[in-house]
Enzyme design. Structure first.
Site, short mmCIF file in Angstrom:
data_model
loop_
_atom_site.label_atom_id
_atom_site.label_comp_id
_atom_site.label_asym_id
_atom_site.label_seq_id
_atom_site.Cartn_x
_atom_site.Cartn_y
_atom_site.Cartn_z
N TYR D 135 0.85 -1.20 0.00
CA TYR D 135 0.00 0.00 0.00
C TYR D 135 0.88 1.25 0.00
CZ TYR D 135 -3.46 3.30 2.07
OH TYR D 135 -4.28 4.36 2.35
N LYS D 164 -1.77 -1.42 -3.82
CA LYS D 164 -2.79 -0.37 -3.72
C LYS D 164 -2.08 0.98 -3.86
CE LYS D 164 -5.99 1.86 -0.44
NZ LYS D 164 -6.42 1.86 0.98
#
Lengths: 295, 295, 295, 295
Positions: D135, D164
């Site tokens: 992420y 992400k």
């Protein structure tokens, strides 16, 4: 005046012998854009090294382009002058020679505030009846105009009617669309952001890419318009590395190298710009071979 | 060629009637700098709106300044051209008319890499025997040259011998000093950083401030050189708000307003630049009243 | 509470065997700072890896430091917590154990607006009578507080009485000085900006450098205060490369490598931090040899 | 483990009385996400104020969410710890309670280099067999990982298998797609960039928006997947102002205000975060009324 689709940007060839503008080669460049079936031609933009031309050269290139295109597609003339007086003078010239539209960006030595920018555009608008495409390109022009401000100009200055956004920030396009309820046409000026710009509602894509990869930008435009998303994505990623390359290695130098690679040497850029290094030239060659064997 | 201390920057007055350069007022501006006892005069810098002059105007201002100064102090001529050819042409002109030094910055539409910048400076250096002050001002010129690169040029291009740093980052000056063992003269080009630049070893301060506050910059320079730190700090903070103001509200417009406030109206800046707003004009008036009553 | 001069920052040693805080080594680190004749000691700042300690470890280091220093100089305890509740809890703890002052920075996961920041400081101030040094360090804490806002807090929150500025922008210090008429003490938190911070009026310099180069920061401080500008400049440039190095290669890792180089191995930093690479370690060794042979 | 579509992010409700986590309200929040037909649920992300929870609270929220969801959709647990040891501990906990995946971001006080980041992820990967979503969210975590580096981790650390991206730069997604030949799944973490992320090939959209606008994000996802470009554009621009609003006014505060507006008061965010101002609350109310009357 209704422009949409692919707006092709010619480079300005210089003679290797005397450094002068080479109009025969310019004709070839324009022919190449016609082969790529562009929807309009924008002379004297960043790709055209307009900032490096003398006033007389600029006039000759503008006039030659209008004549050579001969109304087959609309001709847009780029204007990025330091003073308002010079910008007005060039706008008038563009009108006199029969251009269809002008694309106007501020060009700064000093930072200009919105009041100064507004009056600059207003003076240019008052000088001719030509439609004006407001052009935001902070990386070259040194001034960053917000969507809000550009829309204010579109709403308050009579000839300003469309926007070319080259900041590379997709949110700007969302703002333009959202704040104008999708009513103000905007164009993508950041090659490697073409996919999202078109999906975000851009009316067209301003690009020198057709000089080197023919109709491929047009195919991408068409795929998005027809909702063929997988195809659009595939086409975009095929072109992606190339699009990013020509932006990051310098449009004029890259496109001129590309012409040479494809058998039409048209000389290098004007100093201080240098031609691509041999390494970059080879990179471009590999990309073009791959791209142009696809179709 | 040995320059140090306060290098004063004249603005370029334009006639309110016809917009032409007003040489009588230019003489007054230069006289003001002499009253402020500047150590050198740098014509056609940012303060002088050089970017907004036609080539002929630029030549006339350069020539007039050299003649009017008449060797009382060294004259530096600023050159910030888009093409190498134009920069070379202006360097030659500066040499012909008897300037003592040229201050050269790149000026970009396109980003230039270090190879392009190096050759640009090299070509200019080859054109005349004039000493060259390398001028880094990313905010106006659109290109940011690192201390390392500028020192490389000083060491490898014959006439480049000093640096003017206007990025506003004091670490650049530390790098220049450190990497050159304090041997390469550098000048402060960021008005509101003058105190630390001088403490960091700057040979001088390039500034238009003496146009409006006379010898006060000189007093600050002297206090630092004499180790009168409390006095230097006091002088700097007295001038601080004013120095920041003229930078942030636009040098040319601010200095021209200031001349008007002090009883010598010399007209406004050239469009797209606008004069100070009434509000800013009043702010400046308050600052000048306060500052000029101190001495 | 009146602090000025050199505020020394200990690192927090961890055992190579079990990773726990090593209090014997911490005593050595504090002794080193006393040898360097620092004017105050600030535990649990960035250099102390406070962010990487568990709550209990943090409490023990705070308590140990206060006891070990034993009022020989003032002790400042750093607090940089994510929630207001945790920050208040730690402030109370610092008060209970007899700390002299707390240094409080916001620490953000989310961006905080000025209203949120103000209430955060206010709650901490309400929790104890300890004087608070407001600490601005956007690079580590993720939040950048303007001079204007910090002065607003100093003027409106009872215990906030001084500012530590680590943004690296000298203009912030000019603003603090100017807007407070030189009345609010501020400290330099950016090692390689020490010369100009002190000239700009900083009351002191917060630094871990005395852990490795002894009294040299103090000599620089004294030279500036005594107006010995040439000497101050010389001292600063001697230390410059080292000061920049410890900032850019990570304070904790660099200072811990330095202890090992100088014969007092105290272990490395806590993961994810890694010790200096062998290359950097050798660079530091060279710098320290040179610097510590000077005196 | 194959996740795609809309990954819904619950907020963490706190009791207005004692500030503790309110699990009854958490159940309501999760129910709301189920009503919105999300394809997965990601607990303890930015929206969940995970950074503001104590370790025990964090564990309880994780455990409760897994149990409450009860395998109806996959559960992702967010981990953003300062030290590697803490991150490993939480990963193990997530595994023990039966989470399906972990989403791991670095969280920095100090800048971490790529070597430090790589080892951080490697240690976490070694701790459990859970798939890891890397992420990248520089705005909250203070560290910006390039597409190249994240792909290097995916290729060299066994459990890292998807990305992400929340930097807000669409070019990052183009790079991930291009450099991995479209083989590495990536997710959009920037709400107001959803349209282009999905067109660029994102497998899904991580968002707290379904907490307030139900299935509308899903409809947008579906429209893009089905090549209904006009519809996708229309849906996106309907949601645009709202999506930008919740990002810019703070996810947790905005979503909690929204629950209150829609008749399910679940308390405000934890301090230093403050609830929306009354003005912002009203803005959100207007947006929600409009959006939720559309369907």
């Amino acid at each position: 005046m209704n422009v949409s689709g692919i707006i092709g940007y010619p480079v300005t060839p210089f003679s290797d012998v005397n450094g002068h503008v080479d109009f025969e080669n310019l004709a070839q460049v324009i022919d190449t854009l016609f082969s790529a079936e562009v929807d309009a031609i924008a002379a004297l933009g960043s790709a055209g090294e307009a900032a490096y031309l003398t006033e007389i050269e600029w006039q000759k290139v503008a006039e030659y382009t209008v004549k050579y295109v001969n109304s087959r597609v609309p001709v847009v003339i780029g204007i990025a002058e330091l003073t308002t007086a010079q910008a007005v003078k060039r706008a008038k010239y563009a009108y006199e020679i029969g251009a269809d539209m002008i694309m106007v960006s501020p060009f700064s030595y000093y930072q200009l505030d919105e009041d100064e920018l507004f009056r600059h555009y207003e003076s240019i608008s008052n000088a001719t009846p030509l439609p004006i495409m407001i052009y935001n390109n902070p990386a070259t022009c040194g001034i960053d105009m917000s969507p809000q401000f550009m829309l204010k100009m579109v709403n308050n200055i009579k000839n300003t009617c469309m926007i070319k956004e080259s900041s590379g920030d997709i949110q700007r396009m969302h703002k333009i669309y959202n704040l104008s309820n999708g009513q103000i046409p905007f164009f993508n000026g950041c090659n490697h952001m073409a996919l999202e710009a078109l999906n975000a509602g851009a009316s067209g894509w301003c690009t020198a890419a057709p000089c080197l990869i023919g109709k491929q930008p047009k195919y991408l435009f068409d795929a998005v318009k027809q909702g063929e998303n997988e195809k659009a994505r595939e086409l975009f990623y095929q072109q992606y590395e190339f699009l990013e390359f020509i932006v990051h290695s310098g449009l004029a130098a890259a496109v001129k190298s590309g012409f040479s690679i494809q058998g039409t040497p048209i000389g290098g850029p004007r100093k201080p710009l240098l031609p691509l290094t041999e390494f970059s030239h080879q990179q471009l060659k590999t990309m073009l071979l791959k791209l142009n064997s696809l179709t």
